[in-house]
Scaffold this motif. Structure first.
Motif, PDB file in Angstrom:
ATOM      1  N   ARG A  37       0.835  -1.217   0.000  1.00  0.00           N
ATOM      2  CA  ARG A  37       0.000   0.000   0.000  1.00  0.00           C
ATOM      3  C   ARG A  37       0.860   1.253   0.000  1.00  0.00           C
ATOM      4  N   LEU A  38       1.910   1.256   0.785  1.00  0.00           N
ATOM      5  CA  LEU A  38       2.826   2.398   0.818  1.00  0.00           C
ATOM      6  C   LEU A  38       3.421   2.619  -0.571  1.00  0.00           C
ATOM      7  N   VAL A  39       3.862   1.552  -1.209  1.00  0.00           N
ATOM      8  CA  VAL A  39       4.452   1.665  -2.547  1.00  0.00           C
ATOM      9  C   VAL A  39       3.410   2.156  -3.548  1.00  0.00           C
ATOM     10  N   ARG A  99      12.885  12.954   7.931  1.00  0.00           N
ATOM     11  CA  ARG A  99      14.344  13.066   7.774  1.00  0.00           C
ATOM     12  C   ARG A  99      14.881  12.237   6.617  1.00  0.00           C
ATOM     13  N   ALA A 100      14.004  11.781   5.740  1.00  0.00           N
ATOM     14  CA  ALA A 100      14.416  10.939   4.615  1.00  0.00           C
ATOM     15  C   ALA A 100      15.418  11.670   3.728  1.00  0.00           C
ATOM     16  N   GLN A 101      16.298  10.902   3.157  1.00  0.00           N
ATOM     17  CA  GLN A 101      17.269  11.401   2.191  1.00  0.00           C
ATOM     18  C   GLN A 101      16.971  10.756   0.839  1.00  0.00           C
ATOM     19  N   LEU A 102      17.180  11.515  -0.241  1.00  0.00           N
ATOM     20  CA  LEU A 102      16.964  11.030  -1.595  1.00  0.00           C
ATOM     21  C   LEU A 102      18.272  11.218  -2.346  1.00  0.00           C
ATOM     22  N   GLN A 103      18.767  10.108  -2.899  1.00  0.00           N
ATOM     23  CA  GLN A 103      20.120  10.122  -3.429  1.00  0.00           C
ATOM     24  C   GLN A 103      20.208   9.409  -4.773  1.00  0.00           C
ATOM     25  N   ALA A 104      21.051   9.954  -5.612  1.00  0.00           N
ATOM     26  CA  ALA A 104      21.410   9.350  -6.889  1.00  0.00           C
ATOM     27  C   ALA A 104      22.894   9.647  -7.083  1.00  0.00           C
ATOM     28  N   PRO A 105      23.534   8.976  -8.030  1.00  0.00           N
ATOM     29  CA  PRO A 105      24.946   9.278  -8.239  1.00  0.00           C
ATOM     30  C   PRO A 105      25.172  10.779  -8.448  1.00  0.00           C
ATOM     31  N   GLY A 149      12.483  -8.225   9.831  1.00  0.00           N
ATOM     32  CA  GLY A 149      11.953  -7.578  11.026  1.00  0.00           C
ATOM     33  C   GLY A 149      11.213  -6.305  10.676  1.00  0.00           C
ATOM     34  N   GLU A 150      11.678  -5.202  11.217  1.00  0.00           N
ATOM     35  CA  GLU A 150      11.031  -3.907  10.985  1.00  0.00           C
ATOM     36  C   GLU A 150      11.826  -3.031  10.022  1.00  0.00           C
ATOM     37  N   GLN A 151      12.590  -3.696   9.145  1.00  0.00           N
ATOM     38  CA  GLN A 151      13.350  -3.014   8.100  1.00  0.00           C
ATOM     39  C   GLN A 151      13.049  -3.699   6.774  1.00  0.00           C
ATOM     40  N   ALA A 152      13.018  -2.913   5.713  1.00  0.00           N
ATOM     41  CA  ALA A 152      12.778  -3.488   4.388  1.00  0.00           C
ATOM     42  C   ALA A 152      13.485  -2.645   3.334  1.00  0.00           C
ATOM     43  N   VAL A 153      13.847  -3.303   2.244  1.00  0.00           N
ATOM     44  CA  VAL A 153      14.341  -2.619   1.051  1.00  0.00           C
ATOM     45  C   VAL A 153      13.422  -3.046  -0.085  1.00  0.00           C
ATOM     46  N   SER A 159      14.468   2.341   1.101  1.00  0.00           N
ATOM     47  CA  SER A 159      14.713   1.745   2.413  1.00  0.00           C
ATOM     48  C   SER A 159      13.581   2.163   3.336  1.00  0.00           C
ATOM     49  N   LEU A 160      12.960   1.188   3.979  1.00  0.00           N
ATOM     50  CA  LEU A 160      11.819   1.435   4.841  1.00  0.00           C
ATOM     51  C   LEU A 160      12.095   0.981   6.267  1.00  0.00           C
ATOM     52  N   LEU A 161      11.522   1.693   7.211  1.00  0.00           N
ATOM     53  CA  LEU A 161      11.526   1.287   8.618  1.00  0.00           C
ATOM     54  C   LEU A 161      10.095   1.286   9.112  1.00  0.00           C
ATOM     55  N   LYS A 162       9.802   0.324   9.982  1.00  0.00           N
ATOM     56  CA  LYS A 162       8.497   0.285  10.636  1.00  0.00           C
ATOM     57  C   LYS A 162       8.685   0.819  12.046  1.00  0.00           C
ATOM     58  N   GLU A 163       8.102   1.976  12.301  1.00  0.00           N
ATOM     59  CA  GLU A 163       8.196   2.606  13.612  1.00  0.00           C
ATOM     60  C   GLU A 163       6.801   3.016  14.046  1.00  0.00           C
ATOM     61  N   GLN A 164       6.496   2.784  15.298  1.00  0.00           N
ATOM     62  CA  GLN A 164       5.176   3.097  15.853  1.00  0.00           C
ATOM     63  C   GLN A 164       4.061   2.472  15.010  1.00  0.00           C
ATOM     64  N   GLY A 165       4.344   1.273  14.508  1.00  0.00           N
ATOM     65  CA  GLY A 165       3.352   0.514  13.758  1.00  0.00           C
ATOM     66  C   GLY A 165       3.160   0.907  12.310  1.00  0.00           C
ATOM     67  N   ARG A 166       3.945   1.870  11.798  1.00  0.00           N
ATOM     68  CA  ARG A 166       3.780   2.346  10.411  1.00  0.00           C
ATOM     69  C   ARG A 166       5.091   2.256   9.638  1.00  0.00           C
ATOM     70  N   TRP A 167       4.980   1.816   8.414  1.00  0.00           N
ATOM     71  CA  TRP A 167       6.126   1.784   7.517  1.00  0.00           C
ATOM     72  C   TRP A 167       6.301   3.159   6.879  1.00  0.00           C
ATOM     73  N   ARG A 168       7.549   3.602   6.764  1.00  0.00           N
ATOM     74  CA  ARG A 168       7.891   4.869   6.109  1.00  0.00           C
ATOM     75  C   ARG A 168       9.188   4.682   5.314  1.00  0.00           C
ATOM     76  N   ILE A 169       9.304   5.420   4.237  1.00  0.00           N
ATOM     77  CA  ILE A 169      10.547   5.444   3.463  1.00  0.00           C
ATOM     78  C   ILE A 169      11.511   6.380   4.182  1.00  0.00           C
TER      79      ILE A 169
END
Length: 118
Positions: free
Chosen positions: A11-13, A35-41, A78-82, A99-109
C-alpha cells in the motif's frame, strides 16, 4: 514476511506511485519520514528539496503518461525493508531502491536511491 507487513508495504508503494504520477506533495509527504534522504549518483537531496522538484516539474497524469510503475522486489527483515521499484517517469526509466523502517506501527521510506535504468 508477515501478511500484514506485506500488505502495508504494498500500500505504501502504491501511494508512492500515485504520488509520483499525480505530483501529489501531500500524499508523498505521508510515505516518507521527515528526515528521509533522496540520493542518486552525484545527487543528495532532503525530502523537502525533492518534494519541491516533484511539484515544479510536469505532472505525468496531466500529460497522459501511462501508469506503468511496478513493484519488483521486497526484502524484509523484522522492521526493516528494502523495496526495488520500476518508475517510468517523464520519458525516462528509473529504478528506485527504497529503504523502509516500521516505527510506531507504520512503515515509512527513510532513504531513496534512484538512477536511470541502464
Amino acid at each position: 514476511m508477515s501478511a500484514s507487513d506485506s500488505v502495508q508495504i504494498e500500500r505504501l508503494v502504491e501511494d508512492y506511485f500515485t504520488g509520483l504520477h499525480r505530483a501529489d506533495r501531500a500524499l508523498l509527504d505521508t510515505v516518507f519520514d521527515d528526515r528521509a534522504q533522496l540520493q542518486a549518483p552525484g545527487i543528495r537531496r532532503t525530502k523537502a528539496e525533492w518534494l519541491e522538484l516533484v511539484v515544479s516539474r510536469p505532472v505525468p497524469a496531466e500529460r497522459g503518461d501511462a501508469f506503468a510503475y511496478r513493484l519488483e522486489a521486497i526484502d524484509l527483515f523484522g522492521e526493516q525493508a528494502v523495496v526495488r521499484v520500476y518508475c517510468p517517469l517523464l520519458g525516462r526509466e528509473f529504478v528506485d531502491f527504497l529503504s523502509l523502517l516500521k516505527e510506531q506501527g507504520r512503515w515509512r521510506i527513510v532513504n531513496k536511491m534512484y538512477a536511470d535504468k541502464p
